[in-house]
Design a protein around this motif. Structure first.
Motif, PDB file in Angstrom:
ATOM      1  N   TYR A 189       0.850  -1.186   0.000  1.00 33.94           N
ATOM      2  CA  TYR A 189       0.000   0.000   0.000  1.00 33.94           C
ATOM      3  C   TYR A 189       0.888   1.238   0.000  1.00 33.94           C
ATOM      4  O   TYR A 189       1.437   1.616   1.030  1.00 33.94           O
ATOM      5  N   ASP A 190       1.054   1.868  -1.162  1.00 30.01           N
ATOM      6  CA  ASP A 190       2.044   2.926  -1.338  1.00 30.01           C
ATOM      7  C   ASP A 190       1.976   4.075  -0.326  1.00 30.01           C
ATOM      8  O   ASP A 190       3.006   4.464   0.202  1.00 30.01           O
ATOM      9  N   PRO A 191       0.804   4.663  -0.034  1.00 27.42           N
ATOM     10  CA  PRO A 191       0.828   5.769   0.935  1.00 27.42           C
ATOM     11  C   PRO A 191       1.355   5.359   2.305  1.00 27.42           C
ATOM     12  O   PRO A 191       1.924   6.166   3.019  1.00 27.42           O
ATOM     13  N   LEU A 192       1.175   4.093   2.676  1.00 25.18           N
ATOM     14  CA  LEU A 192       1.738   3.637   3.946  1.00 25.18           C
ATOM     15  C   LEU A 192       3.189   3.226   3.773  1.00 25.18           C
ATOM     16  O   LEU A 192       4.017   3.459   4.649  1.00 25.18           O
ATOM     17  N   LYS A 193       3.534   2.618   2.648  1.00 16.39           N
ATOM     18  CA  LYS A 193       4.914   2.224   2.403  1.00 16.39           C
ATOM     19  C   LYS A 193       5.826   3.447   2.485  1.00 16.39           C
ATOM     20  O   LYS A 193       6.926   3.392   3.007  1.00 16.39           O
ATOM     21  N   ARG A 194       5.363   4.561   1.991  1.00 12.58           N
ATOM     22  CA  ARG A 194       6.124   5.808   2.042  1.00 12.58           C
ATOM     23  C   ARG A 194       5.936   6.543   3.367  1.00 12.58           C
ATOM     24  O   ARG A 194       6.505   7.590   3.587  1.00 12.58           O
ATOM     25  N   LEU A 195       5.059   6.026   4.225  1.00 14.88           N
ATOM     26  CA  LEU A 195       4.740   6.614   5.533  1.00 14.88           C
ATOM     27  C   LEU A 195       4.081   7.985   5.393  1.00 14.88           C
ATOM     28  O   LEU A 195       4.042   8.760   6.333  1.00 14.88           O
ATOM     29  N   GLN A 196       3.552   8.260   4.202  1.00 20.72           N
ATOM     30  CA  GLN A 196       2.902   9.540   3.929  1.00 20.72           C
ATOM     31  C   GLN A 196       1.771   9.822   4.913  1.00 20.72           C
ATOM     32  O   GLN A 196       1.608  10.951   5.380  1.00 20.72           O
ATOM     33  N   LEU A 197       0.991   8.803   5.227  1.00 19.93           N
ATOM     34  CA  LEU A 197      -0.161   9.002   6.107  1.00 19.93           C
ATOM     35  C   LEU A 197       0.218   9.036   7.583  1.00 19.93           C
ATOM     36  O   LEU A 197      -0.628   9.279   8.431  1.00 19.93           O
ATOM     37  N   LEU A 198       1.490   8.795   7.872  1.00 17.18           N
ATOM     38  CA  LEU A 198       1.957   8.775   9.264  1.00 17.18           C
ATOM     39  C   LEU A 198       2.814   9.992   9.581  1.00 17.18           C
ATOM     40  O   LEU A 198       3.651   9.960  10.466  1.00 17.18           O
ATOM     41  N   GLU A 199       2.591  11.074   8.875  1.00 22.90           N
ATOM     42  CA  GLU A 199       3.331  12.311   9.105  1.00 22.90           C
ATOM     43  C   GLU A 199       2.577  13.164  10.121  1.00 22.90           C
ATOM     44  O   GLU A 199       1.356  13.261  10.081  1.00 22.90           O
ATOM     45  N   PHE A 200       3.340  13.780  11.023  1.00 21.92           N
ATOM     46  CA  PHE A 200       2.739  14.695  11.993  1.00 21.92           C
ATOM     47  C   PHE A 200       3.752  15.776  12.331  1.00 21.92           C
ATOM     48  O   PHE A 200       4.931  15.679  12.008  1.00 21.92           O
ATOM     49  N   TYR A 201       3.271  16.827  12.987  1.00 22.32           N
ATOM     50  CA  TYR A 201       4.082  17.999  13.297  1.00 22.32           C
ATOM     51  C   TYR A 201       4.052  18.253  14.795  1.00 22.32           C
ATOM     52  O   TYR A 201       3.000  18.182  15.423  1.00 22.32           O
ATOM     53  N   GLN A 202       5.212  18.528  15.349  1.00 21.07           N
ATOM     54  CA  GLN A 202       5.375  18.758  16.784  1.00 21.07           C
ATOM     55  C   GLN A 202       5.833  20.195  16.998  1.00 21.07           C
ATOM     56  O   GLN A 202       6.805  20.628  16.378  1.00 21.07           O
ATOM     57  N   TRP A 203       5.143  20.931  17.864  1.00 20.70           N
ATOM     58  CA  TRP A 203       5.544  22.295  18.193  1.00 20.70           C
ATOM     59  C   TRP A 203       6.018  22.332  19.630  1.00 20.70           C
ATOM     60  O   TRP A 203       5.289  21.944  20.536  1.00 20.70           O
ATOM     61  N   LYS A 204       7.210  22.797  19.845  1.00 25.29           N
ATOM     62  CA  LYS A 204       7.897  22.903  21.133  1.00 25.29           C
ATOM     63  C   LYS A 204       7.653  21.656  21.966  1.00 25.29           C
ATOM     64  O   LYS A 204       7.889  20.552  21.487  1.00 25.29           O
ATOM     65  N   ASP A 205       7.195  21.786  23.212  1.00 23.31           N
ATOM     66  CA  ASP A 205       6.991  20.592  24.039  1.00 23.31           C
ATOM     67  C   ASP A 205       5.501  20.325  24.292  1.00 23.31           C
ATOM     68  O   ASP A 205       5.113  19.864  25.356  1.00 23.31           O
ATOM     69  N   THR A 206       4.683  20.575  23.270  1.00 24.92           N
ATOM     70  CA  THR A 206       3.263  20.255  23.370  1.00 24.92           C
ATOM     71  C   THR A 206       3.143  18.754  23.644  1.00 24.92           C
ATOM     72  O   THR A 206       3.719  17.952  22.911  1.00 24.92           O
ATOM     73  N   LYS A 207       2.441  18.393  24.691  1.00 29.48           N
ATOM     74  CA  LYS A 207       2.381  17.000  25.135  1.00 29.48           C
ATOM     75  C   LYS A 207       1.844  16.077  24.038  1.00 29.48           C
ATOM     76  O   LYS A 207       0.823  16.363  23.424  1.00 29.48           O
ATOM     77  N   ARG A 208       2.562  14.970  23.817  1.00 28.25           N
ATOM     78  CA  ARG A 208       2.183  13.976  22.804  1.00 28.25           C
ATOM     79  C   ARG A 208       2.360  12.586  23.408  1.00 28.25           C
ATOM     80  O   ARG A 208       3.364  12.305  24.048  1.00 28.25           O
ATOM     81  N   TYR A 209       1.369  11.730  23.172  1.00 26.20           N
ATOM     82  CA  TYR A 209       1.374  10.377  23.731  1.00 26.20           C
ATOM     83  C   TYR A 209       1.090   9.362  22.632  1.00 26.20           C
ATOM     84  O   TYR A 209       0.349   9.651  21.694  1.00 26.20           O
ATOM     85  N   MET A 210       1.672   8.165  22.785  1.00 27.60           N
ATOM     86  CA  MET A 210       1.429   7.078  21.850  1.00 27.60           C
ATOM     87  C   MET A 210       1.211   5.798  22.653  1.00 27.60           C
ATOM     88  O   MET A 210       1.879   5.576  23.663  1.00 27.60           O
ATOM     89  N   THR A 211       0.280   4.977  22.184  1.00 27.02           N
ATOM     90  CA  THR A 211       0.019   3.686  22.798  1.00 27.02           C
ATOM     91  C   THR A 211       0.431   2.593  21.825  1.00 27.02           C
ATOM     92  O   THR A 211       0.048   2.618  20.651  1.00 27.02           O
ATOM     93  N   LEU A 212       1.210   1.646  22.342  1.00 31.50           N
ATOM     94  CA  LEU A 212       1.699   0.532  21.538  1.00 31.50           C
ATOM     95  C   LEU A 212       1.099  -0.757  22.083  1.00 31.50           C
ATOM     96  O   LEU A 212       1.068  -0.960  23.304  1.00 31.50           O
ATOM     97  N   LYS A 213       0.616  -1.616  21.191  1.00 27.67           N
ATOM     98  CA  LYS A 213       0.016  -2.893  21.594  1.00 27.67           C
ATOM     99  C   LYS A 213       0.893  -4.048  21.145  1.00 27.67           C
ATOM    100  O   LYS A 213       1.340  -4.094  19.997  1.00 27.67           O
ATOM    101  N   ASN A 214       1.113  -4.985  22.057  1.00 29.56           N
ATOM    102  CA  ASN A 214       1.832  -6.220  21.760  1.00 29.56           C
ATOM    103  C   ASN A 214       0.792  -7.257  21.344  1.00 29.56           C
ATOM    104  O   ASN A 214      -0.012  -7.700  22.160  1.00 29.56           O
ATOM    105  N   THR A 215       0.789  -7.642  20.065  1.00 35.10           N
ATOM    106  CA  THR A 215      -0.200  -8.604  19.570  1.00 35.10           C
ATOM    107  C   THR A 215       0.334 -10.037  19.614  1.00 35.10           C
ATOM    108  O   THR A 215      -0.340 -10.945  19.133  1.00 35.10           O
ATOM    109  N   THR A 216       1.524 -10.242  20.172  1.00 29.88           N
ATOM    110  CA  THR A 216       2.103 -11.586  20.241  1.00 29.88           C
ATOM    111  C   THR A 216       1.658 -12.289  21.519  1.00 29.88           C
ATOM    112  O   THR A 216       0.947 -11.703  22.343  1.00 29.88           O
ATOM    113  N   ASP A 217       2.121 -13.508  21.696  1.00 22.89           N
ATOM    114  CA  ASP A 217       1.734 -14.276  22.889  1.00 22.89           C
ATOM    115  C   ASP A 217       2.821 -14.309  23.963  1.00 22.89           C
ATOM    116  O   ASP A 217       2.755 -15.099  24.895  1.00 22.89           O
ATOM    117  N   THR A 218       3.814 -13.421  23.846  1.00 26.72           N
ATOM    118  CA  THR A 218       4.846 -13.317  24.880  1.00 26.72           C
ATOM    119  C   THR A 218       5.161 -11.846  25.157  1.00 26.72           C
ATOM    120  O   THR A 218       5.019 -10.995  24.284  1.00 26.72           O
TER     121      THR A 218
END
Length: 182
Positions: free
Chosen positions: A113-142
């Motif tokens: 899927y080209d727009p994702l392969k290029r990470l085009q849709l995963l672009e974002f902009y950060q200004w100074k120290d504006t709070k930003r959070y990310m949640t990561l999920k482990n989909t494996t069994d360990t």
């Protein structure tokens, strides 16, 4: 007229030195770019994420100085992990609709899927120290560590008077602007 656009197919600085930007927040501000510097690789690790669970993390490593903003793209590089939430600020989800949430799987699944392969849709902009959070999920069994890499550009900026010749760049979630929670 501005000759650049956000979320471009090719990943290059969204503006050049001397160009003007309007950083979109609940109170938009105007700036002129004075300097650009690439950020080739920032790797952030979510340590010991239990099997099938999620872990939230503030992305302090991405914060920049008060007279700067950054343009980033990212990729989940640990197989079996997925990003399930991005917030800027906390409680203001990004990349969500009225009815759906977010799931960004590891980068190995993007190859067709080209727009994702290029990470085009995963672009974002950060200004100074504006709070930003990310949640990561482990989909494996360990339990395992999950890793996400970020790369992009940092722009040193100087505040100027409002102008219609500025490229408008969102630096927080649209939900934050709508509810004025910053």
């Amino acid at each position: 007229m501005v000759d650049r656009k956000i979320h471009s197919w090719h990943f290059e600085p969204v503006v050049q030195i001397g160009q003007k930007v309007c950083l979109l927040t609940p109170s938009p501000k105007y700036f002129e770019v004075e300097w650009i510097e690439p950020i080739p690789w920032i790797k952030i690790t979510w340590e010991n994420v239990s099997a099938g669970s999620e872990k939230d993390r503030e992305l302090k490593e991405l914060y920049v100085e008060d007279d700067e903003f950054a343009q980033y793209r990212f990729a989940v590089i640990t197989s079996g992990f997925a990003v399930t939430k991005m917030e800027c600020p906390k409680a203001a989800g990004m990349w969500v609709t009225k009815e759906t949430g977010l799931t960004i799987p590891d980068h190995s699944t993007f190859t067709t899927y080209d727009p994702l392969k290029r990470l085009q849709l995963l672009e974002f902009y950060q200004w100074k120290d504006t709070k930003r959070y990310m949640t990561l999920k482990n989909t494996t069994d360990t339990a395992a560590d999950g890793e996400v890499v970020f790369f992009g550009y940092v722009f040193k900026i100087r505040e100027i008077e409002a102008t219609d010749k500025a490229l408008k760049i969102p630096v927080v979630s649209r939900l934050a602007v709508r509810s004025k929670i910053i």
